[in-house]
Structure formats: C-alpha cells, structure tokens
Scaffold this motif. Structure first.
Motif, PDB file in Angstrom:
ATOM      1  N   LYS A  32      28.085  72.597  58.229  1.00 41.18           N
ATOM      2  CA  LYS A  32      27.670  73.716  59.058  1.00 41.18           C
ATOM      3  C   LYS A  32      27.321  74.915  58.193  1.00 41.18           C
ATOM      4  O   LYS A  32      28.094  75.330  57.332  1.00 41.18           O
ATOM      5  N   SER A  33      26.151  75.477  58.446  1.00 41.03           N
ATOM      6  CA  SER A  33      25.693  76.639  57.685  1.00 41.03           C
ATOM      7  C   SER A  33      26.463  77.889  58.109  1.00 41.03           C
ATOM      8  O   SER A  33      26.566  78.180  59.303  1.00 41.03           O
ATOM      9  N   ALA A  35      25.528  80.880  57.571  1.00 43.35           N
ATOM     10  CA  ALA A  35      24.574  81.886  58.024  1.00 43.35           C
ATOM     11  C   ALA A  35      23.981  81.564  59.389  1.00 43.35           C
ATOM     12  O   ALA A  35      23.759  82.461  60.202  1.00 43.35           O
ATOM     13  N   GLY A  36      23.722  80.282  59.657  1.00 41.91           N
ATOM     14  CA  GLY A  36      22.984  79.935  60.862  1.00 41.91           C
ATOM     15  C   GLY A  36      23.743  79.224  61.957  1.00 41.91           C
ATOM     16  O   GLY A  36      23.261  79.148  63.092  1.00 41.91           O
ATOM     17  N   SER A  37      24.929  78.686  61.671  1.00 46.48           N
ATOM     18  CA  SER A  37      25.677  77.918  62.675  1.00 46.48           C
ATOM     19  C   SER A  37      26.752  78.778  63.331  1.00 46.48           C
ATOM     20  O   SER A  37      27.444  79.542  62.654  1.00 46.48           O
ATOM     21  N   SER A 164      20.258  89.707  65.929  1.00 37.66           N
ATOM     22  CA  SER A 164      19.997  89.155  64.602  1.00 37.66           C
ATOM     23  C   SER A 164      19.160  87.890  64.718  1.00 37.66           C
ATOM     24  O   SER A 164      19.228  87.167  65.716  1.00 37.66           O
ATOM     25  N   PRO A 165      18.345  87.584  63.709  1.00 34.84           N
ATOM     26  CA  PRO A 165      17.530  86.364  63.746  1.00 34.84           C
ATOM     27  C   PRO A 165      18.410  85.117  63.705  1.00 34.84           C
ATOM     28  O   PRO A 165      19.532  85.165  63.191  1.00 34.84           O
ATOM     29  N   PRO A 166      17.926  84.009  64.262  1.00 36.26           N
ATOM     30  CA  PRO A 166      18.727  82.774  64.292  1.00 36.26           C
ATOM     31  C   PRO A 166      19.268  82.364  62.923  1.00 36.26           C
ATOM     32  O   PRO A 166      20.366  81.802  62.843  1.00 36.26           O
ATOM     33  N   SER A 167      18.523  82.666  61.871  1.00 34.37           N
ATOM     34  CA  SER A 167      18.953  82.258  60.534  1.00 34.37           C
ATOM     35  C   SER A 167      20.169  83.042  60.047  1.00 34.37           C
ATOM     36  O   SER A 167      20.840  82.632  59.094  1.00 34.37           O
ATOM     37  N   LEU A 168      20.476  84.165  60.706  1.00 38.97           N
ATOM     38  CA  LEU A 168      21.611  84.998  60.299  1.00 38.97           C
ATOM     39  C   LEU A 168      22.651  85.159  61.406  1.00 38.97           C
ATOM     40  O   LEU A 168      23.654  85.846  61.208  1.00 38.97           O
ATOM     41  N   ARG A 169      22.409  84.560  62.550  1.00 40.16           N
ATOM     42  CA  ARG A 169      23.289  84.782  63.694  1.00 40.16           C
ATOM     43  C   ARG A 169      24.695  84.240  63.457  1.00 40.16           C
ATOM     44  O   ARG A 169      25.671  84.794  63.946  1.00 40.16           O
TER      45      ARG A 169
END
Length: 200
Positions: A32-33, A35-37, A164-169
């Motif tokens: 799991k990321s 930054a993104g998960s 926040s953008p999905p990549s940082l949510r």
C-alpha cells in the motif's frame, strides 16, 4: 468515582495501541502506497483483522474519553454532540470496511466512507468546543489553548485532505489521523492526571 481513573487509563492505552497498529501496518503491508492509499485499505486483505482491531481500539478509547469528560466536567451541547458523533462514526467505520479502488461501490463501503468523513470533521469542531470548556475549569486550563490549536489546524488539515490530489490523499489523511489521535491522547492524559489528584 474511582472508575474515572480506569476510564482514563483504558482510553489512553486504547488510543496509543491504535497508533502502534497504525504504524505497524506500514511495515507489514508495503503493497500500500503511503502517499496514495487510504489507511482504511489496510483493513482489507492480508492482516486486515489487525487494522480493524486498531479501529476498534480507537473507537473504544474515544468512548472512554467521552464518558470520562462527562463525569468530570460540565460541557456544552456542541462539545458533547460533536464528540458523540465522532465516537459513533469511529465504531461505524470500524465495523464497515472500505471499498478498494477500482471495485464497484458497496453499501458497506459507502457507510464506511461517509461515517469517516462526518466523524473527522466533527472531531475537529469538538476540539474547538472542548477548548472553550477547558478554559472555565482550573483542572483543564493547561490544555485549553492547545485544544484550540488542535481544532483549528485539524479542520484546516481536513480541508486539505478533501481537496488534495488522489496521488497525495493517503499522505494527507495519515497526517490528519495522527494529528487527531494526538489530541485524544493529550486529553486522555489530562483526564488521567485529574483523576489522580481529584479522585474522579
């Protein structure tokens, strides 16, 4: 009321145990990321039961704090209701798991998502409301201004998380969670200190 100390200890260690599990999941679920998960995704799949346990510890600790506060200090309706909503939401997002990205939405996933959002925004408001309550009580003055800071920044962090953008949510959610739980730990600690000196 000797059980006040028990409530404080249970609440404090329940919230600390959540933080321990929260941290541990980042090591045992490297798939799991950060930054993104979303954190909720840890409750689905391998070791999902452990994250679910963590959520229940968070909900239990919050409930103990609520009961302890109500037994030790006179509070406003806003402070009580918002913290009650947080506790209810915490139990709901513990029971109902999230939907993983790319999968069709399910009723339990929607309940999880909405309950988490409503709970988080109400916790931020609750921090501010309890800050005003703490200023009127000598045993709680030490954490009054801190509670305002936590509440103001907590609401700001919630807004940042939403937009926040999905990549940082995932990252902004993690920062918000740690911030919110830190307030729970801080107030639980003060409740414990007060229970010792005042035998609540």
């Amino acid at each position: 009321m000797r059980y006040g100390k028990t409530l404080a200890i249970t609440g404090l260690y329940s919230n600390l145990f959540f933080l321990f599990i929260f941290t541990l999941m980042h090591f045992i679920r490297p798939d799991k990321s950060i930054a993104g998960s979303f954190v909720s995704e840890y409750a689905v799949g391998n070791y999902g039961w452990l994250m679910t346990l963590g959520f229940f510890c968070l909900a239990t600790g919050s409930l103990c704090l609520l009961i302890g506060l109500l037994k030790s200090i006179k509070a406003s309706k806003t402070a009580i209701v918002t913290l009650c909503i947080w506790c209810t939401g915490a139990f709901l997002f513990s029971i109902f798991t999230t939907d993983l990205p790319g999968t069709p939405p399910t009723p339990q996933g929607l309940i999880h998502g909405f309950s988490a959002l409503i709970a988080l925004v109400n916790l931020g408001i609750s921090m501010l409301a309890w800050g005003f309550i703490f200023t009127r009580n000598a045993n709680w003055c030490a954490v009054a201004k801190t509670s305002w800071v936590f509440g103001g920044l907590g609401i700001a962090m919630f807004i940042v998380f939403l937009f926040s953008p999905p990549s940082l949510r995932g990252l902004t959610e993690r920062i918000l969670i740690v911030w919110d739980v830190s307030w729970l730990v801080l107030v639980n600690r003060q409740l414990y200190i007060n229970s010792i000196y005042n035998q609540i």
